[in-house]
Design a protein around this motif. Sequence first.
Motif, PDB file in Angstrom:
ATOM      1  N   ALA B 261     -13.927   5.275  -6.864  1.00  0.00           N
ATOM      2  CA  ALA B 261     -13.168   4.117  -6.410  1.00  0.00           C
ATOM      3  C   ALA B 261     -13.015   3.104  -7.544  1.00  0.00           C
ATOM      4  CB  ALA B 261     -13.861   3.476  -5.212  1.00  0.00           C
ATOM      5  N   ARG B 262     -14.079   2.891  -8.310  1.00  0.00           N
ATOM      6  CA  ARG B 262     -14.027   1.936  -9.423  1.00  0.00           C
ATOM      7  C   ARG B 262     -12.995   2.381 -10.460  1.00  0.00           C
ATOM      8  NH1 ARG B 262     -19.901   0.508  -8.959  1.00  0.00           N
ATOM      9  NH2 ARG B 262     -19.728  -1.070  -7.325  1.00  0.00           N
ATOM     10  N   GLU B 263     -13.008   3.699 -10.742  1.00  0.00           N
ATOM     11  CA  GLU B 263     -12.052   4.247 -11.691  1.00  0.00           C
ATOM     12  C   GLU B 263     -10.627   4.015 -11.200  1.00  0.00           C
ATOM     13  OE1 GLU B 263     -12.106   8.627 -12.997  1.00  0.00           O
ATOM     14  OE2 GLU B 263     -14.073   7.784 -13.519  1.00  0.00           O
ATOM     15  N   LEU B 264     -10.437   4.295  -9.917  1.00  0.00           N
ATOM     16  CA  LEU B 264      -9.122   4.140  -9.310  1.00  0.00           C
ATOM     17  C   LEU B 264      -8.680   2.686  -9.387  1.00  0.00           C
ATOM     18  CD1 LEU B 264      -7.024   5.813  -7.846  1.00  0.00           C
ATOM     19  CD2 LEU B 264      -8.160   5.282  -5.697  1.00  0.00           C
ATOM     20  N   ILE B 265      -9.614   1.780  -9.118  1.00  0.00           N
ATOM     21  CA  ILE B 265      -9.288   0.362  -9.166  1.00  0.00           C
ATOM     22  C   ILE B 265      -8.826  -0.017 -10.562  1.00  0.00           C
ATOM     23  CG2 ILE B 265     -10.254  -1.982  -9.086  1.00  0.00           C
ATOM     24  CD1 ILE B 265     -12.099  -0.949  -6.821  1.00  0.00           C
ATOM     25  N   SER B 266      -9.536   0.447 -11.585  1.00  0.00           N
ATOM     26  CA  SER B 266      -9.159   0.008 -12.933  1.00  0.00           C
ATOM     27  C   SER B 266      -7.814   0.586 -13.344  1.00  0.00           C
ATOM     28  CB  SER B 266     -10.270   0.315 -13.945  1.00  0.00           C
ATOM     29  OG  SER B 266     -10.276   1.684 -14.226  1.00  0.00           O
ATOM     30  N   SER B 267      -7.537   1.830 -12.905  1.00  0.00           N
ATOM     31  CA  SER B 267      -6.231   2.364 -13.276  1.00  0.00           C
ATOM     32  C   SER B 267      -5.110   1.687 -12.498  1.00  0.00           C
ATOM     33  CB  SER B 267      -6.219   3.891 -13.120  1.00  0.00           C
ATOM     34  OG  SER B 267      -5.555   4.276 -11.962  1.00  0.00           O
ATOM     35  N   LEU B 268      -5.374   1.370 -11.243  1.00  0.00           N
ATOM     36  CA  LEU B 268      -4.382   0.646 -10.439  1.00  0.00           C
ATOM     37  C   LEU B 268      -4.140  -0.743 -11.013  1.00  0.00           C
ATOM     38  CD1 LEU B 268      -5.307   1.469  -6.733  1.00  0.00           C
ATOM     39  CD2 LEU B 268      -3.168   2.006  -7.895  1.00  0.00           C
ATOM     40  N   GLN B 269      -5.225  -1.367 -11.439  1.00  0.00           N
ATOM     41  CA  GLN B 269      -5.126  -2.717 -11.984  1.00  0.00           C
ATOM     42  C   GLN B 269      -4.256  -2.703 -13.249  1.00  0.00           C
ATOM     43  OE1 GLN B 269      -7.031  -5.373 -10.416  1.00  0.00           O
ATOM     44  NE2 GLN B 269      -5.485  -6.544 -11.523  1.00  0.00           N
ATOM     45  N   MET B 270      -4.466  -1.647 -14.056  1.00  0.00           N
ATOM     46  CA  MET B 270      -3.675  -1.488 -15.268  1.00  0.00           C
ATOM     47  C   MET B 270      -2.193  -1.348 -14.925  1.00  0.00           C
ATOM     48  SD  MET B 270      -4.147  -1.227 -18.540  1.00  0.00           S
ATOM     49  CE  MET B 270      -5.590  -0.355 -19.128  1.00  0.00           C
ATOM     50  N   ASP B 271      -1.889  -0.485 -13.959  1.00  0.00           N
ATOM     51  CA  ASP B 271      -0.499  -0.286 -13.530  1.00  0.00           C
ATOM     52  C   ASP B 271       0.092  -1.592 -13.005  1.00  0.00           C
ATOM     53  OD1 ASP B 271      -0.649   2.296 -14.212  1.00  0.00           O
ATOM     54  OD2 ASP B 271      -0.763   3.106 -12.167  1.00  0.00           O
ATOM     55  N   TYR B 272      -0.725  -2.276 -12.210  1.00  0.00           N
ATOM     56  CA  TYR B 272      -0.255  -3.524 -11.619  1.00  0.00           C
ATOM     57  C   TYR B 272       0.086  -4.544 -12.697  1.00  0.00           C
ATOM     58  CZ  TYR B 272      -0.504  -8.077  -9.359  1.00  0.00           C
ATOM     59  OH  TYR B 272      -0.228  -9.358  -8.953  1.00  0.00           O
ATOM     60  N   ASN B 273      -0.832  -4.665 -13.689  1.00  0.00           N
ATOM     61  CA  ASN B 273      -0.591  -5.613 -14.780  1.00  0.00           C
ATOM     62  C   ASN B 273       0.684  -5.268 -15.543  1.00  0.00           C
ATOM     63  OD1 ASN B 273      -2.883  -6.902 -14.059  1.00  0.00           O
ATOM     64  ND2 ASN B 273      -4.140  -6.096 -15.733  1.00  0.00           N
ATOM     65  N   LYS B 274       0.863  -3.955 -15.772  1.00  0.00           N
ATOM     66  CA  LYS B 274       2.059  -3.518 -16.474  1.00  0.00           C
ATOM     67  C   LYS B 274       3.305  -3.882 -15.689  1.00  0.00           C
ATOM     68  CE  LYS B 274       0.530   0.456 -19.173  1.00  0.00           C
ATOM     69  NZ  LYS B 274       0.222   1.859 -18.912  1.00  0.00           N
ATOM     70  N   ALA B 275       3.232  -3.578 -14.377  1.00  0.00           N
ATOM     71  CA  ALA B 275       4.397  -3.840 -13.519  1.00  0.00           C
ATOM     72  C   ALA B 275       4.710  -5.325 -13.495  1.00  0.00           C
ATOM     73  CB  ALA B 275       4.117  -3.335 -12.098  1.00  0.00           C
ATOM     74  N   ARG B 276       3.644  -6.121 -13.442  1.00  0.00           N
ATOM     75  CA  ARG B 276       3.822  -7.569 -13.389  1.00  0.00           C
ATOM     76  C   ARG B 276       4.466  -8.064 -14.688  1.00  0.00           C
ATOM     77  NH1 ARG B 276       0.335 -10.951 -15.247  1.00  0.00           N
ATOM     78  NH2 ARG B 276       0.443 -13.161 -14.688  1.00  0.00           N
ATOM     79  N   GLN B 277       3.938  -7.557 -15.805  1.00  0.00           N
ATOM     80  CA  GLN B 277       4.482  -7.948 -17.096  1.00  0.00           C
ATOM     81  C   GLN B 277       5.950  -7.524 -17.209  1.00  0.00           C
ATOM     82  OE1 GLN B 277       2.737  -9.862 -19.299  1.00  0.00           O
ATOM     83  NE2 GLN B 277       4.817 -10.062 -20.082  1.00  0.00           N
ATOM     84  N   GLN B 278       6.243  -6.310 -16.732  1.00  0.00           N
ATOM     85  CA  GLN B 278       7.601  -5.786 -16.759  1.00  0.00           C
ATOM     86  C   GLN B 278       8.528  -6.707 -15.968  1.00  0.00           C
ATOM     87  OE1 GLN B 278       8.407  -2.831 -18.521  1.00  0.00           O
ATOM     88  NE2 GLN B 278      10.404  -3.790 -18.248  1.00  0.00           N
ATOM     89  N   ALA B 279       8.029  -7.145 -14.796  1.00  0.00           N
ATOM     90  CA  ALA B 279       8.845  -8.017 -13.935  1.00  0.00           C
ATOM     91  C   ALA B 279       9.154  -9.322 -14.641  1.00  0.00           C
ATOM     92  CB  ALA B 279       8.096  -8.279 -12.620  1.00  0.00           C
TER      93      ALA B 279
END
Lengths: 141, 304
Positions: B261-279
């Motif tokens: 779950a921790r691993e998943l959270i960090s990868s999701l967080q990375m994707d989220y940050n990227k998406a946010r930056q992209q936006a």
Amino acid sequence: MPIRCEVVSQDRIVFQGDVDIVNLPGLDGDMGILPNHSPVLTLLRYGVISIKTKTDEQFFTVAGGVAEVQPDQVTILADAAENVDEIDIQRAESARKRAEEALAKTPQTATDEYLAIQAAMRRSNLRLDAARRFKSQKRTH
Amino acid sequence: MASAREMRLRIRSVKSIAQVTSALETVSAAKVRRAIAAVNATRPYAEKSWKLLVHLARQPGHTSLHPLLAGRSEVKKILVVLISGDRGLAGAFNANIVKDTLDHFRNFPAQVSYIAVGRKGRDMLLRRRREVIAEFSDIPIAPSFASLSAVGHLVVDEYLQGRVDEVYLAYTDFHSMVKQDTVIRKLVPLDVQYADDRVVAYNVTHHKTTSVFDFEPDDSQILSGIIARFTELQVYQAILTSQASEQAARMVSMRNATDNARELISSLQMDYNKARQQAITNDMLDITGGAEAMAAMTKTKETA
């Protein structure tokens, strides 16, 4: 030659050590075990085990069980066992009172329950008697 | 790609899963300790009783002493006490014990019925249409001997009544936090040969003396009392051991789940940050693009 003596109940080792005399409450009467006793397997009744060394004597209540006697060792497999010195007289007394009340309330027709309470009653009586007799005796020494 | 809002929700739900699994891990760790302490506490009694049983079984002419020591010439029906857990989320714990047991008795030349200790084992046996004659569940961690003597009592009873000719015990032995394995052994009649088995090697120390005991009051009375009780104790010990194994298996699987779950959270967080930056970048581009277009428009108006 001392005897290796072990008192074991289902959930713990109650006593373990080298001793000189063991007195057991056998089903057909008390037995005093000295070194080089012939091998005996005996059932125990409700009673008190006394274990003597040259300097010390300890008492244990036992609620039935089996004793295996070998020339150099005595192993007691107790259904429940307790060092008399560990018995809290006040708690034992209140336990007996509770058992007494429960016994009065339960109809004799509820066989299993009645027998269970009767057993609890016998146990608490035994503990109380043993604590009164042997605990005080120790203190006067 | 999922929207930033959806991703935020996913991160939040995975976080709460991690919280639950790590809580379960902590609880199981505590329960493992309690179960192991209970097993260790029964060991001296069990060892000594086992020693005594083996010794009794090796007395000359033992087949006439007690029916629990005497094998039957023809084995038509056998009983298996299958010990599993009440709950899942313990990795392959429940599946393993049931699978190993069923495999072991698949081609057994006798009719097999079961006593299920633990709800999971019962469910799996019933789903496979096995005969389950009794079920024991909702057993607390480190139960008292008295509260479980009914299981052993039933086993002894079934055997003495002649309804079954042999009884086996199937449970999960505890070696360490990461190693538990299935043990299937014969419980009744007492097989003296099996005393040499590595499975119970820790239980066996042979008597030095070969002397024959005197019995007081008499042998049959003692033997019927203690052999039945000691058989019950073997069942009790197996249940405690199985509990330790179950909790250890659950702890390990919950730890893995938490790590995942921790691993998943960090990868999701990375994707989220990227998406946010992209936006943000997109917004900026829109604004500057818009501004440039406006400027171009006013310029053309002026020249016109």
